[in-house]
Each structure stands twice: as structure tokens, then as C-alpha cells.
Design an enzyme around this catalytic site. Structure first.
Site, PDB file in Angstrom:
ATOM      1  N   CYS A   1      13.911 -19.517  29.344  1.00 34.83           N
ATOM      2  CA  CYS A   1      15.039 -19.696  28.424  1.00 34.83           C
ATOM      3  C   CYS A   1      15.814 -20.983  28.743  1.00 34.83           C
ATOM      4  CB  CYS A   1      15.928 -18.462  28.443  1.00 34.83           C
ATOM      5  SG  CYS A   1      17.006 -18.334  26.988  1.00 34.83           S
TER       6      CYS A   1
ATOM      7  N   HIS B   1      11.760 -14.272  26.799  1.00 38.29           N
ATOM      8  CA  HIS B   1      11.994 -13.536  28.045  1.00 38.29           C
ATOM      9  C   HIS B   1      10.800 -12.644  28.387  1.00 38.29           C
ATOM     10  CE1 HIS B   1      16.227 -14.544  28.839  1.00 38.29           C
ATOM     11  NE2 HIS B   1      16.296 -14.692  27.521  1.00 38.29           N
TER      12      HIS B   1
ATOM     13  N   GLU C   1      10.435 -11.089  31.035  1.00 36.56           N
ATOM     14  CA  GLU C   1      10.965  -9.972  31.817  1.00 36.56           C
ATOM     15  C   GLU C   1      11.701  -8.973  30.941  1.00 36.56           C
ATOM     16  OE1 GLU C   1      14.674 -11.902  30.896  1.00 36.56           O
ATOM     17  OE2 GLU C   1      12.668 -12.656  31.267  1.00 36.56           O
TER      18      GLU C   1
END
Length: 438
Positions: free
Chosen positions: A295, A379, A381
Site C-alpha cells: 500500500c 493488502h 494480509e
């Protein structure tokens, strides 16, 4: 208890509703997110610093507040807007209502408005500043009165338009170097909810020893620009030891930790304003230490290599953004939260686009062929969100363990017919990026 409240946008539109959470007046950048769940993670995501967040999903708060799901220690949104909030949450992990939680953090909420109409405004006109007015304080009464007077409203709009998000990264980064909890503990906690590592083929790695085998004995510095907690968890679940360092750290201080890799975290604000950090990343690149950016980290790495970034009309926020992995042609569903993007046609030599947003053609990932570094705008994650791209953490571990893997990784990316592809569906002007639906 709900109070009289409204949202005043910089364009003069007013959305009347009811207030919940704290009372008062707050100005911020109004944005929307399309996630159907994960409101806890949204509220505690440091990347939302300075923003008034609108949830497009109509009901929020049905599973209450759950502190183990926090992405940081506190709420970072400046204001919160929902169609309706649930005052009787039901979940075995619930620790209370979101109304109480917002009050405890002094965050103003607004409910009872047509969030679909507000989202359409922000999509058509672009993100803009807004003010939430809630309750019966003296300031709120003055601002409510100003809305009924032409001159008063004009002055109020001047105040709203003048707001700028400043010192964003410094405001959310940690203020000291921290050593995270051990990998085994994190894996055990995550496995309870099946939040284990996911391979590139989509299968889950349920055995801790198998998941951590390649990462054991390796150290990663997490350079914290507003890092989500789940980035740490994904690194730890792969056996890596993680040292978190603040945004003010220098390349020399990071290298003094003798890391095997460096993770550039997510974070808020305009990436180009972080001039000092960008310069330190340039120095870090010269060390040859493997780097993975997510990001804001992706944007800062690109800027350090000579690319440019620009603000999107309304950004990408939600857990349903499709990205194409250009090395394979496979499309993944990703979780995203960003208002800026790396300009496709600004990539320097040695930088190859690896992922692209299939909605608007914006850059979603870069692999660098002249240094062991890669990054993604989305993202991997994701929490809450799709786990499809979690395998990128495994790519990072492989890169740490074997620099020759870097050669095969970049070769796979370079097999794309990049020139013709960029000239077709991917390459966009700034104007096109601002008008195509995201």
C-alpha cells in the site's frame, strides 16, 4: 442515545441524520468503503487517519467490539457514517456496542442517512471534505444555526474546504522500536479461526512447523508508516522474527539491526509528502536487502525509484477489488484502502508492473528487476477480507532465503508482453483514471 446530527459536504450538500458515538463537530476527508464486514478493522486501520469513513453496507455493529481483531491500539477514523448501527450485537467474542466504543475514543458517528446517495455523490464528484455536526454543544448549535443563514453557511464551507490531512504518517507510526510476540503464539491464536497461511494454489497450511520452516532464524524489520497488525501476524506465522521500527528511522538504523529483509508498511496520507522517508528508502535500496512494500509502502518504494503518484478521484476502499497477476493472467479478489496510485506511465527502467486493477487499469503491483524488491498496492494480509494473495508473503520469505529466486520471480513477470499490454487496456491518463469506475 442518538442526537440530532448531519454531514455537511464541501459542495454545500447536507445529509440530515442522527448522531451516535461521541458528540461535537469534526472536519475530515469524506470517503466510502464497500466492505460488507470488517468494520472493526476499518475503524482501527491507521490508513484512515484524517478521514470521515462511510460504510456502504447498511448494517454495522452486529458483532460489536472485539479487541483481538484491532489493526492498531485505537480508532483512527476522524468520523464514522453508517445507514444504521446495531444496538444489540450478537457474537461469542463481543465486548460491547460500537456506540460505546466510539464514545470511549471520542469519535463522532452519524447514522440514519441514505449512505447510497452519499456514496454516489462521492463517486461522481470525488472525495471531498465534510463536517459532521452532532449533539447540542455550543459549537454544534452555532454550526446548525449557520446552515440556516447564507453568510453563515458560506463561512462554514470555507472552514470545511480549508481542512488538510497533515503529518499523517508521523501521527500513526509507533514511537519506539518494538519486538513482537513469538511466532508460535501468533500461529496458535490465528489457527483457532482458520487464519493460517494460504499457498498460491489456494490451499491452507494448517501445520505450524510446515508454515514456519523457511522463515525460522530470519529477521525482518517492519518499517511502520501506520502498519496494520495483520502484516505482523502474517510475517510471524511464517516463522520470521519481526522488529518494528518507527517512520523516523534512518536506513543506517534499520541496517544496524542486520535484517534479512525489510517490510514497508501501509499508512495514510499523500505519499509524495514523505520526502525524508523516500530518501532513506533510496539509501536502503543500495544495501541489497530484500524489500516488500504494501500500500503506502508500495507507493513510497516507487517514488524512491523515480516513479510518480497521483490522487484518484475516489480511491479504492473495500474487500472486493479485482487485480490481475500479469505473470499468469489470473485475477484475484483483493482488499484495498488507498486514495493514491502509482502512475503507470511513470515507471522507470528496472520496474515492471506485476498486478493491475481490472476495473480501472491502475497499477496494483511492481517487481524491480535491478534490486531484490517488489510491492503491491492492495493488502495481501487482508483482515477482514479475501486471503487469495497471502502467498506473496511466502514469495518474500523465498526471496530472503535465496536471492536466485529473485531472478526467476522477475523473469516470470517480464514474460508479459508489457509494451503492447500497457498500450492497450492498462495505460491510462490521469483524466481516464478519474472517470473510470473503480
Amino acid at each position: 442515545m442518538e442526537n440530532r446530527a448531519c454531514l455537511v459536504l464541501a459542495n454545500g450538500q447536507v445529509f440530515e441524520g442522527k448522531g451516535f458515538g461521541a458528540s461535537g463537530c469534526i472536519v475530515g476527508e469524506a470517503v466510502f468503503t464497500t466492505g460488507m464486514n470488517g468494520y472493526i478493522e476499518t475503524l482501527t486501520d491507521p490508513s484512515y487517519f484524517g478521514q470521515i469513513v462511510t460504510q456502504t453496507f447498511p448494517l454495522v455493529g452486529n458483532y460489536g467490539k472485539i479487541s483481538p481483531d484491532f489493526e492498531s491500539a485505537r480508532i483512527h477514523v476522524r468520523g464514522y457514517i453508517v445507514r444504521s448501527w446495531c444496538d444489540e450485537p450478537s457474537n461469542f467474542r463481543c465486548e460491547g456496542q460500537i456506540d460505546e466504543w466510539l464514545k470511549s475514543q471520542n469519535v463522532i458517528g452519524l447514522c440514519g442517512i441514505d449512505t447510497r446517495a452519499l456514496t454516489k455523490v462521492l463517486r461522481e464528484a470525488g472525495v471531498m471534505n465534510g463536517m459532521i455536526i452532532s449533539g447540542d454543544s455550543d459549537e454544534a448549535k452555532r454550526n446548525f444555526a449557520a446552515l440556516d443563514d447564507a453568510d453563515g453557511k458560506a463561512k462554514l464551507l470555507e472552514t470545511i474546504k480549508s481542512y488538510r490531512i497533515e503529518h499523517a504518517v508521523e501521527s500513526v507510526s509507533c514511537d519506539a522500536v518494538g519486538i513482537e510476540k513469538d511466532s508460535a503464539t501468533v500461529f496458535e491464536e490465528s489457527a483457532k479461526y482458520r487464519a493460517v497461511p494460504v499457498r498460491a494454489d489456494g490451499t491452507k497450511v494448517n501445520d505450524a512447523e510446515d508454515a514456519m520452516r523457511d522463515g525460522r532464524g530470519k529477521k525482518v524489520v517492519l518499517w511502520d508508516f501506520g502498519a496494520k497488525a495483520n502484516i505482523r501476524r502474517e510475517l510471524l506465522k511464517r516463522g520470521l522474527s519481526v522488529v518494528t521500527m518507527p517512520c523516523s528511522s534512518t536506513a543506517a538504523q534499520i541496517l544496524a539491526e542486520n535484517p534479512d529483509g525489510v517490510m514497508l508498511s501501509n499508512g495514510p496520507g499523500d505519499p509524495s509528502e514523505n520526502v525524508g522517508i523516500i530518501e532513506e528508502i533510496r539509501k536502503l535500496l543500495g544495501s541489497g536487502v530484500p524489500i516488500f512494500g504494501i500500500c503506502l509502502g508500495h507507493q513510497l518504494l516507487a517514488l524512491a525509484k523515480g516513479a510518480k503518484t497521483s490522487k484518484l478521484k475516489y480511491g479504492h476502499r473495500g474487500a472486493n477489488q479485482p487485480v490481475k497477476y500479469l505473470a499468469t493472467g489470473r485475477v484475484y479478489i483483493s482488499s484495498q484502502n488507498h486514495g493514491y496510485a502509482v502512475e503507470n506511465d511513470s515507471l522507470p527502467s528496472g520496474a515492471v508492473m506485476s498486478f493491475v486493477n481490472t476495473n480501472d487499469g491502475t497499477c496494483e503491483g511492481i517487481v524491480y528487476t535491478d534490486t531484490p524488491a517488489f510491492s503491491v498496492q492492495f493488502h495481501p494480509e487482508a483482515s477482514s477480507g479475501p486471503l487469495d494473495t497471502g502467498f506473496l508473503f511466502d514469495e518474500f520469505v523465498r526471496l530472503i532465503n535465496d536471492r536466485s529466486h529473485f531472478a526467476s520471480f522477475t523473469a516470470a513477470t517480464e514474460r508479459i508482453d508489457a509494451i503492447s499490454y500497457f498500450a492497450g487496456t492498462i495505460k491510462r491518463t490521469k483524466e481516464e483514471q478519474n472517470t473510470i469506475a473503480g
